[in-house]
Design a protein around this motif. Structure first.
Motif, PDB file in Angstrom:
ATOM      1  N   ASP A 311       0.822  -1.214   0.000  1.00  0.00           N
ATOM      2  CA  ASP A 311       0.000   0.000   0.000  1.00  0.00           C
ATOM      3  C   ASP A 311       0.852   1.258   0.000  1.00  0.00           C
ATOM      4  O   ASP A 311       0.391   2.320  -0.426  1.00  0.00           O
ATOM      5  CB  ASP A 311      -0.930   0.018   1.221  1.00  0.00           C
ATOM      6  N   ASP A 326     -14.950   8.053  -6.546  1.00  0.00           N
ATOM      7  CA  ASP A 326     -15.112   6.678  -7.019  1.00  0.00           C
ATOM      8  C   ASP A 326     -14.241   6.407  -8.238  1.00  0.00           C
ATOM      9  O   ASP A 326     -13.600   5.350  -8.359  1.00  0.00           O
ATOM     10  CB  ASP A 326     -16.579   6.409  -7.353  1.00  0.00           C
ATOM     11  N   GLU A 329     -10.583   5.892  -7.146  1.00  0.00           N
ATOM     12  CA  GLU A 329     -10.265   4.576  -6.614  1.00  0.00           C
ATOM     13  C   GLU A 329     -10.145   3.544  -7.732  1.00  0.00           C
ATOM     14  O   GLU A 329      -9.267   2.677  -7.695  1.00  0.00           O
ATOM     15  CB  GLU A 329     -11.334   4.148  -5.617  1.00  0.00           C
ATOM     16  N   ARG A 330     -11.027   3.646  -8.751  1.00  0.00           N
ATOM     17  CA  ARG A 330     -10.942   2.716  -9.866  1.00  0.00           C
ATOM     18  C   ARG A 330      -9.637   2.895 -10.636  1.00  0.00           C
ATOM     19  O   ARG A 330      -9.015   1.935 -11.063  1.00  0.00           O
ATOM     20  CB  ARG A 330     -12.141   2.898 -10.798  1.00  0.00           C
ATOM     21  N   GLN A 333      -6.765   1.346  -8.677  1.00  0.00           N
ATOM     22  CA  GLN A 333      -6.807  -0.107  -8.757  1.00  0.00           C
ATOM     23  C   GLN A 333      -6.341  -0.591 -10.119  1.00  0.00           C
ATOM     24  O   GLN A 333      -5.623  -1.589 -10.233  1.00  0.00           O
ATOM     25  CB  GLN A 333      -8.226  -0.614  -8.482  1.00  0.00           C
TER      26      GLN A 333
END
Length: 495
Positions: A311, A326, A329-330, A333
């Protein structure tokens, strides 16, 4: 009152002792003759009782932590293993006779072959071959676990370099007279036999030091060792003579709640940096534990950098431009799912209302931060030197400097090993043989490379001289004998 002559006359003079019932007679003279003193023992600033190991006192961290760093660090562990294996690389133990001949009457040992003792005229004998066979059989399995003396010695060898001293426990079985008689009184130990040899942890089995700094100062019964006493005497429980305690098993600093060991049961040695007259020592790991810890941290840092699931990426900075968490975060990832996310320094997505742009700034230099190969190489070399190992033993030939320097490194190491072998042969190995009752033989090592090379050179010189005398031509090149073809004429008397 009477006069007693103490010595023969010397030049008309003699010394007499005056005896009487008065204050000026024999009692006063006796008191004067019995007064004595002795040289004081140097103060060791240790004791009384079990003392902390020197490594524990001198190191900035605990001795247990020094040992853990040394044995878990790849460089230290490998250097210690190499040093140990180099020491025991040949057949061990080897046995050699203590003498050529020994007088059966007065015990005189001589290196000359003689049938009659030059001191008393008694019969001379050879070393007993049965004793050698018994020693070989015993050292093949020295404890119920089936360890050989070589196994125990190699395990104890590691303790010198990580704790400072090696400790062996020689377990004895004591036979006690159950009733008094003409030969033994009741409770007397009339026989004792060594039954096993174990390696002991030097951090647990510690030397007992008296008030004056010498080893001992406490006495215990060989049968009942639960309590120690400050003077010799008879055990009140069984009547056995108390013996001096030289070591005690402890559970903490200054603890006196463990097993007590007598002088004939403990064997210690310290080659690198002996202290307390060989009962203790300072571990070479004390001098390089921090360098080993830094090398370990370098490895962990590099592992963290290459761990894609971490992390927190070292020296990575994300610059994010978005109003949509949102989508952010995508995007992160997606970046982490890449096969090799370190090949691109900037991650972007399409610019639309629901998207986000991420700028990844890699502050890591081309060479991983903290992974300087020069520093690593220097630290590794320092660690090897602390344990008496050359870089050549670890196949580190980067700075070897050619074959001549490689040979010099091996020669320096061999000299150190030869010195260690000599200390062992005259020290703890000699003491071990005597305690086990082997008086005709002693344990030895095979000669070092240097000694073997010297013997080979002497053999070559003698062979070359013989060839020359026989009419041939011979020369020694790089230690090897070269002989040209020649004919040898044999006398008729030769078979």
């Amino acid at each position: 009152m009477h006069l007693q002559q103490l010595g023969a006359t010397d030049g008309g003079k003699a010394t007499y002792l005056l005896a009487s019932n008065g204050d000026l007679g024999l009692p006063a003279t006796d008191r004067k003759l019995e007064a004595s003193t002795e040289t004081p023992t140097p103060d060791t600033n240790e004791g009384p009782g079990p003392v902390r190991r020197a490594t524990d006192r001198i190191a900035p961290i605990s001795a247990d932590l020094v040992r853990r760093v040394a044995l878990t660090g790849a460089e230290c562990a490998e250097a210690i293993r190499t040093r140990r294996d180099e020491l025991y690389r040949n057949s061990f133990p080897r046995f050699e006779p203590r003498f050529s001949r020994k007088c059966e009457h007065c015990g005189l040992e001589t290196g000359r072959a003689a049938d009659e003792c030059p001191q008393c005229g008694g019969a001379m004998r050879d070393p007993d071959p049965a004793e050698k066979r018994a020693a070989k059989e015993l050292f093949g399995s020295v404890n119920p676990e089936g360890q050989s003396l070589r196994d125990v010695a190699k395990r104890a060898e590691v303790d010198q370099w990580t704790v400072g001293v090696s400790v062996l426990v020689i377990r004895h079985e004591y036979y006690q007279a159950s009733a008094g008689g003409a030969l033994y009184r009741e409770g007397e130990i009339y026989r004792e036999e060594p039954t096993a040899i174990y390696r002991a942890d030097p951090l647990t089995v510690r030397p007992v030091v008296a008030d004056d700094g010498r080893i001992g100062g406490e006495w215990a019964c060989p049968i009942h060792r639960d309590a120690g006493h400050d003077s010799p005497g008879l055990c009140p429980e069984c009547g056995a003579d108390r013996r001096e305690v030289v070591a005690q098993e402890t559970s903490g600093y200054g603890s006196k709640d463990g097993r007590r060991y007598l002088r004939n049961e403990i064997l210690t040695w310290s080659y690198p940096h002996p202290r307390l007259r060989g009962w203790d020592g300072i571990a070479p790991a004390v001098h390089i534990w921090q360098k080993q810890a830094i090398l370990d941290m370098m490895d962990r840092w590099g592992g963290m950098y290459f761990n894609s699931s971490n992390d927190r990426l070292p020296n990575k900075v994300y610059m994010v431009h978005t109003s949509n968490p949102d989508a952010f975060e995508r995007a992160v990832q997606t970046a982490r799912d890449e096969d090799d996310q370190y090949k691109q320094s900037v991650l972007t997505t399409a610019l639309d209302p629901d998207s986000v742009e991420i700028d990844e700034l890699d502050g890591m230099p081309d060479e991983l931060l903290g992974q300087s190969q020069d520093i690593k190489s220097d630290f590794k070399s320092d660690i090897r030197q602390a344990f008496g190992i050359s870089d050549i033993h670890d196949s580190d030939l980067e700075d070897a400097g050619g074959l001549n320097n490689e040979g010099l490194q091996l020669e320096v190491t061999d000299r150190s090993l030869a010195s260690q072998m000599l200390d062992y042969r005259r020290g703890w190995l000699d003491t071990l043989m005597k305690r086990l009752g082997f008086t005709d033989w002693r344990i030895a090592f095979l000669p070092s490379r240097e000694a073997q090379d010297a013997d080979a050179l002497q053999d070559n010189l003698r062979a070359a001289a013989f060839v020359k005398q026989a009419g041939g031509d011979a020369e020694i090149v790089d230690g090897e004998l070269h002989v040209d073809d020649f004919e040898v004429e044999l006398d008729e008397s030769d078979d």
